[in-house]
Design a protein around this motif. Structure first.
Motif, PDB file in Angstrom:
ATOM      1  N   UNK A 510       0.816  -1.220   0.000  1.00  0.00           N
ATOM      2  CA  UNK A 510       0.000   0.000   0.000  1.00  0.00           C
ATOM      3  C   UNK A 510       0.844   1.261   0.000  1.00  0.00           C
ATOM      4  N   UNK A 511       2.173   1.108  -0.083  1.00  0.00           N
ATOM      5  CA  UNK A 511       3.055   2.269  -0.076  1.00  0.00           C
ATOM      6  C   UNK A 511       4.330   1.903  -0.826  1.00  0.00           C
ATOM      7  N   UNK A 512       5.193   2.890  -1.095  1.00  0.00           N
ATOM      8  CA  UNK A 512       6.423   2.593  -1.852  1.00  0.00           C
ATOM      9  C   UNK A 512       7.294   1.544  -1.159  1.00  0.00           C
ATOM     10  N   UNK A 513       7.979   0.726  -1.998  1.00  0.00           N
ATOM     11  CA  UNK A 513       8.906  -0.297  -1.515  1.00  0.00           C
ATOM     12  C   UNK A 513      10.330   0.096  -1.893  1.00  0.00           C
ATOM     13  N   UNK A 514      11.262  -0.139  -0.956  1.00  0.00           N
ATOM     14  CA  UNK A 514      12.682   0.106  -1.203  1.00  0.00           C
ATOM     15  C   UNK A 514      13.440  -1.221  -1.175  1.00  0.00           C
ATOM     16  N   UNK A 515      14.362  -1.489  -2.106  1.00  0.00           N
ATOM     17  CA  UNK A 515      15.278  -2.613  -1.949  1.00  0.00           C
ATOM     18  C   UNK A 515      16.028  -2.480  -0.613  1.00  0.00           C
ATOM     19  N   UNK A 516      16.207  -3.627   0.073  1.00  0.00           N
ATOM     20  CA  UNK A 516      16.708  -3.652   1.451  1.00  0.00           C
ATOM     21  C   UNK A 516      17.963  -4.521   1.531  1.00  0.00           C
ATOM     22  N   UNK A 517      19.000  -4.039   2.254  1.00  0.00           N
ATOM     23  CA  UNK A 517      20.269  -4.758   2.382  1.00  0.00           C
ATOM     24  C   UNK A 517      20.696  -4.770   3.853  1.00  0.00           C
TER      25      UNK A 517
END
Length: 541
Positions: A510-517
């Motif tokens: 329901x909101x923006x997704x960021x690649x996660x490390x």
């Protein structure tokens, strides 16, 4: 006669009521002439029947007859006059309010009479002394709406404070302190605004037409993708069906061959037994026949000639064992599994090729990186530095957990990226929603906004509640992450082995997704030092 006609003017043939050339002229008893329609309408509106010219009163309403001579004289004059008359009113022009039938173009409007006149019907205002005092202006339609209700003056000005039309007298009263401009000036301002609005509207229309075109192209592309997917999927499924059917046929054939072998063995033994029974039966007949001989000589002679018993098998050790089918199905299923694994390998390779087409260029965001993390200048690499740096504690930065996000975020469509994790002994990788907690204790699960794989010495898991253990066939060197935002799908791939690792389906974004490390701290200092590297996609044929 011709000279007489040339001396006649329009006044000789004009009705004093409508001021137009006579139409069906009639004569009153007092000798004055009018159009039948005009005098009839005039008397219909009067209490007394009188002449509009001399005001002679008639006791009863006169019975009017058409003046034939005047009608004949007026007809050619009307035709010649109409030939030289003004043109009929055009759609954008103001019509004459007096004309009956075909309306002509108005040349002036009277602000006293609230009436617009063509050249013919304007004549009294140019001739009659009382009418000459009336204020004439350029033709205007809906004159009543153009007049100030309070001062009975033309609305020639515009009050910018109250956004209303005013007359000159209004500016000396209620609108004394308001900025007022001529209608023409406000018209030009509003026309400029209208032009801007029109340009904006046209731009919006073009944008929406482009959006329609884009949507249609997407639908066409989706249809092509769907057709290709159905064809490819059907081919693979048909191949799998063929494998299963072959496995079934091979299994049935193996079982039937064992059954056939057992049956043949049984038939051969039964045949042998039946032959022995036949031989023994013949000997039994001979013995019985000999046993009925009473003559001693003959008995002894025949006994000595009695044949030796036929050779027989010791059947106590002979048995037909039912075939054993144990392992037959297992061996067939093992072979099927091997074939299916080969097909799945092909499928995973094809699937990886498709998702790699959604590659995006992402870079790590230093404003989100926990203070012990070290990022490369190009934002493509990250590793743990063991010593925290003094950095601004902005709201985006992870305070305790060794996490970092990318600058880029995605809130629709599909995207894919690859990360090299070779020789990295512990790591987390995936995507996270923008509003995740970054300061306190963090639980890395989809419920809390994280969709990630976690790797350490104990193996590979998808971090959920409970965690899902993911089998590994080989050491991971590069991991691909694919997200279909609209479908709620997050998939992970072993890029080098070209196999699918795990997919989280039915996710709700329901909101923006960021690649996660997360290059986790694991073991002694230096053990987990190799960086996690965002790598460009290298598609294999």
């Amino acid at each position: 006669m011709a000279s007489a006609k040339t001396s006649w003017s329009e006044d000789n043939f004009s009705c004093s009521i409508c001021l137009d050339v006579f139409s069906n002229p009639v004569t009153t008893p007092c000798g004055h002439n009018f159009c039948r329609t005009c005098i009839t309408k005039f008397w219909d509106e009067q209490v007394q029947y009188k002449c509009p010219v001399c005001n002679k009163i008639f006791d009863i309403r006169p019975d009017l007859q058409v003046n034939t001579l005047l009608s004949e004289l007026a007809t050619p004059f009307r035709k010649s006059l109409q030939a030289n008359e003004q043109p009929c009113v055009e759609p954008a022009e103001v019509p004459c309010d007096v004309c009956i039938g075909t309306q002509l173009k108005a040349v002036k409007s009277c602000l006293v009479c609230f009436t617009s006149y063509c050249q013919t019907h304007l004549e009294p205002h140019q001739r009659v002394a009382g009418l000459k005092k009336h204020r004439l202006v350029e033709p205007m339609d809906r004159l009543e709406d153009r007049m100030c209700k309070k001062h009975d003056r033309l609305l020639e000005l515009f009050c910018q404070t109250e956004q209303v039309f005013v007359c000159q007298f209004c500016t000396e009263g209620d609108h004394r302190s308001h900025p007022v401009v001529p209608l023409k000036e406000e018209y030009e301002v509003k026309m400029a605004q209208l032009g801007k609005i029109e340009a904006e509207v046209q731009q919006m229309i073009q944008e929406r037409k482009l959006k329609i075109k884009e949507i249609k192209a997407t639908v066409e592309r989706s249809k092509s993708d769907a057709d290709r997917e159905i064809a490819d999927g059907g081919q693979i499924i048909n191949a799998l069906i063929c494998c299963v059917e072959k496995c079934r046929d091979d299994f049935n054939q193996t079982v039937n061959e064992k059954l056939k072998s057992t049956g043949k063995q049984a038939v051969d033994l039964i045949k042998e037994l039946e032959q022995e029974i036949e031989d023994l039966t013949n000997r039994s007949s001979e013995v019985k026949q000999l046993s009925h001989t009473i003559d001693h000589l003959h008995f002894l002679q025949d006994f000595s000639s009695l044949k030796d018993p036929p050779p027989t098998r010791d059947w106590t050790t002979v048995e037909v064992r039912p075939p054993s089918y144990v392992g037959t199905l297992r061996r067939s299923l093992d072979q099927l599994e091997e074939t299916l694994n080969m097909e799945m390998k092909k499928l995973s390779d094809d699937e990886l090729k498709r998702v790699q087409q959604y590659e995006v260029d992402v870079t790590l965001d230093p404003d989100t990186a926990q203070t012990t993390l070290i990022l490369s200048e190009d934002g493509k690499q990250v590793h743990h530095g063991f010593v925290g740096k003094k950095l601004p504690d902005n709201p985006k930065r992870f305070k305790f957990h060794i996490f970092v996000l990318t600058k880029q975020s995605f809130s629709s469509g599909s995207f894919y990226f690859e990360v090299q994790v070779k020789e990295h002994t512990a790591w987390r990788l995936g995507v996270a929603k923008e509003s995740i907690n970054r300061k306190g204790r963090i639980i890395v699960t989809p419920e809390m906004g994280y969709w990630t794989l976690y790797f350490n010495k104990d193996g590979l898991v998808f971090q959920d509640n409970p965690a899902v253990h993911v089998p590994l066939r080989a050491e991971l060197q590069k991991v691909g992450v694919f997200v279909d935002y609209d479908e709620g799908l997050v998939s992970f791939y072993d890029v080098e082995a070209r196999v699918h690792l795990y997919s989280a389906t039915g996710c709700t974004f329901t909101e923006p997704l960021h690649p996660f490390f997360a290059p986790c701290l694991y073991g002694d200092q230096g053990i987990n030092s190799p960086p996690m590297i965002i790598s460009p996609v290298n598609q294999k044929d």
